[in-house]
Design an enzyme around this catalytic site. Structure first.
Site, mmCIF file in Angstrom:
data_model
loop_
_atom_site.group_PDB
_atom_site.id
_atom_site.type_symbol
_atom_site.label_atom_id
_atom_site.label_comp_id
_atom_site.label_asym_id
_atom_site.label_seq_id
_atom_site.Cartn_x
_atom_site.Cartn_y
_atom_site.Cartn_z
ATOM 1 N N ASP A 135 3.789 11.717 -7.213
ATOM 2 C CA ASP A 135 3.479 10.538 -8.165
ATOM 3 C C ASP A 135 2.659 11.525 -10.132
ATOM 4 O O ASP A 135 1.975 10.538 -10.632
ATOM 5 C CB ASP A 135 2.297 9.698 -7.849
ATOM 6 C CG ASP A 135 2.362 8.062 -8.602
ATOM 7 O OD1 ASP A 135 3.244 8.310 -9.107
ATOM 8 O OD2 ASP A 135 0.978 7.734 -8.672
ATOM 9 N N CYS A 190 14.190 -7.755 3.397
ATOM 10 C CA CYS A 190 13.559 -8.576 2.775
ATOM 11 C C CYS A 190 13.663 -9.963 3.016
ATOM 12 O O CYS A 190 13.243 -11.096 2.678
ATOM 13 C CB CYS A 190 13.056 -8.519 1.194
ATOM 14 S SG CYS A 190 11.967 -7.206 1.178
ATOM 15 N N CYS A 196 5.330 -12.233 -1.526
ATOM 16 C CA CYS A 196 5.433 -10.877 -2.388
ATOM 17 C C CYS A 196 5.145 -11.793 -4.012
ATOM 18 O O CYS A 196 4.260 -11.604 -4.677
ATOM 19 C CB CYS A 196 5.825 -9.708 -2.485
ATOM 20 S SG CYS A 196 7.731 -9.835 -2.699
ATOM 21 N N CYS A 248 -4.303 -3.889 -7.623
ATOM 22 C CA CYS A 248 -3.984 -4.691 -6.772
ATOM 23 C C CYS A 248 -3.242 -4.553 -5.192
ATOM 24 O O CYS A 248 -2.293 -3.847 -5.573
ATOM 25 C CB CYS A 248 -3.666 -5.299 -7.555
ATOM 26 S SG CYS A 248 -3.424 -6.966 -7.167
ATOM 27 N N CYS A 251 0.581 -8.517 -3.300
ATOM 28 C CA CYS A 251 1.929 -8.557 -3.337
ATOM 29 C C CYS A 251 2.091 -7.316 -1.794
ATOM 30 O O CYS A 251 3.084 -7.440 -0.876
ATOM 31 C CB CYS A 251 2.679 -7.720 -4.443
ATOM 32 S SG CYS A 251 2.499 -5.722 -4.560
ATOM 33 N N CYS A 255 3.603 -9.558 2.575
ATOM 34 C CA CYS A 255 4.044 -8.616 2.947
ATOM 35 C C CYS A 255 4.103 -8.643 4.386
ATOM 36 O O CYS A 255 3.456 -8.280 5.295
ATOM 37 C CB CYS A 255 4.479 -7.473 2.862
ATOM 38 S SG CYS A 255 6.050 -6.447 3.462
#
Length: 416
Positions: A135, A190, A196, A248, A251, A255
């Site tokens: 990242d 999904c 979400c 946060c 979401c 799931c």
């Protein structure tokens, strides 16, 4: 020694990674999507994403590293059972799970470099062009991970794996070796679920485009607002942030793939727990300390007291955030988030620390403390706002103070 994909993946897992896969470094399939997303301004203040040189590198790794051929992509699970219940206690702050322990950038990169050294030893050659990214570079890690067979893109834009859900970091070791790649993950599990999308308080998740790619407006995402955004939080979004002060997980929490119905608790993570020691939360008093700070007592990272957090000066902030990813927000940004959470709490006992914050060295903190006092609206809050207005010289803070006072007097009362 010839290293096969299976041997490399086995060594990666032996070193503590949760998943591992191999893919070739080839141009991205998502150039059009990335450029359209940037053109729409969904990246907000993250200008580094929109720099043309960075875009070109993400689109085709050969533009940056022409000698590199393959990527070993790994996942590092950070879920720790026994999640905080801070979201049900407005006096305490919610810190995203990934930031409650040690800085994952350093933890994972160290492990990836260890894997690189092992590969060099086994092959008997120095891989001078190799790169390890967590990242931190112009790499589309999630696309590499999907190509390496680690998961699919969920509606929340996270990479989802059917065995460990989405609470994991992704790292990539780029090598100048030709390694047989794994099959990409092509299924989308999904289905019709959009939990979400509906759960996001700020409506940052925009569903999927015509090609099925999930879209997020980062400028409305609580993680972006509390970490990457450097200025004042838009007024209309502040009440929607609740008591989330860094990142946060909403979401992900909603799931189904992160529920015990689907996620297997692997022996890799120890008995009865998913996650690892690096991701473990710091309880009160367990914070790492800097030299000459023996005996310092600071809030922990699991449901910390908002009042205690707002009282941190620069020295205390350094102690609280040392070795943590939370350093990225800087003290001003973090206390801005804490002030918003205290305003949303509407707790009268927060007035003294918010009044003190009106004298903070940072205008960003003073301005959001003013907003918070306006939300609480007690007589003591009104008095503190009036006193600060008489001595404040920063235009942005004066505006926040004036607006809070006007709203409390009924002149500009809104339905916040």
């Amino acid at each position: 020694m010839t290293l096969t994909s299976e041997v490399l993946k086995a060594e990666a897992l032996r070193r503590g990674f949760s998943l591992a896969g191999v893919t070739r470094l080839v141009p991205s399939d998502h150039e059009a999507f990335l450029r359209a997303w940037l053109a729409a301004g969904h990246h907000g203040e993250m200008a580094y994403l929109a720099r043309e040189d960075a875009v070109e590198r993400r689109i085709d790794p050969a533009n940056a590293w022409p000698g590199l051929r393959s990527a070993i992509v790994v996942a590092h699970n950070y879920y720790v059972e026994g999640d905080s219940t801070a979201e049900h206690d407005p006096s305490r702050g919610v810190i995203a799970r990934y930031a409650r322990g040690r800085d994952y950038h350093k933890v994972m990169k160290k492990s990836l470099l260890g894997l690189l050294r092992w590969i060099e030893e086994q092959t008997g050659q120095e891989l001078s062009a190799a790169r390890a990214y967590v990242d931190t570079g112009p790499v589309l890690e999630r696309e590499l991970a999907r190509r390496a067979g680690l998961g699919w893109f969920g509606r929340n834009t996270m990479l989802l794996n059917p065995r460990i859900g989405s609470f994991f970091f992704i790292g990539a070791l780029l090598l100048e070796l030709d390694i047989e790649p794994d099959e990409p993950f092509v299924a989308d599990h999904c289905g019709t679920c959009s939990a979400c999308v509906h759960a996001c308080p700020t409506r940052a998740l925009l569903g999927r485009d015509a090609d099925g790619a999930p879209i997020i407006d980062a400028t409305r995402c609580i993680s972006y607002l509390t970490i990457e955004h450097r200025g004042a939080i838009p007024h209309e979004l502040r009440p929607l942030m609740g008591n989330r002060i860094y990142g946060c997980d909403i979401c992900q929490d909603v799931c189904p793939w992160n529920g015990e119905k689907f996620v297997q608790i692997s022996a890799l993570y120890g008995s009865g727990a998913r996650g690892n020691a690096d991701a473990a939360t710091r309880g009160r008093g367990d914070a790492a300390t800097l030299p000459n700070a023996d005996g310092a007592t600071l809030p922990g990272t699991d449901a910390p007291s908002l009042i205690e957090l707002l009282g941190m000066d620069e020295s205390a902030w350094k102690l609280f955030s040392v070795g943590s990813a939370m350093r990225r927000a800087k003290r001003a940004g973090f206390l801005r988030n804490v002030a918003i959470a205290l305003g949303n709490s509407r707790l009268p006992e927060a007035v003294p620390v918010l009044a003190a914050a009106l004298r903070d060295v940072e205008p960003l903190v003073r301005g959001h403390a003013a907003w918070a006092l306006g939300r609480i609206g007690s007589a003591a809050a009104v008095e503190a706002l009036g006193a600060a207005l008489n001595s404040e010289s920063d235009a942005s803070v004066v505006e926040e103070l004036s607006l809070a006072i006007a709203e409390l007097s009924g002149g500009l009362r809104t339905a916040l």
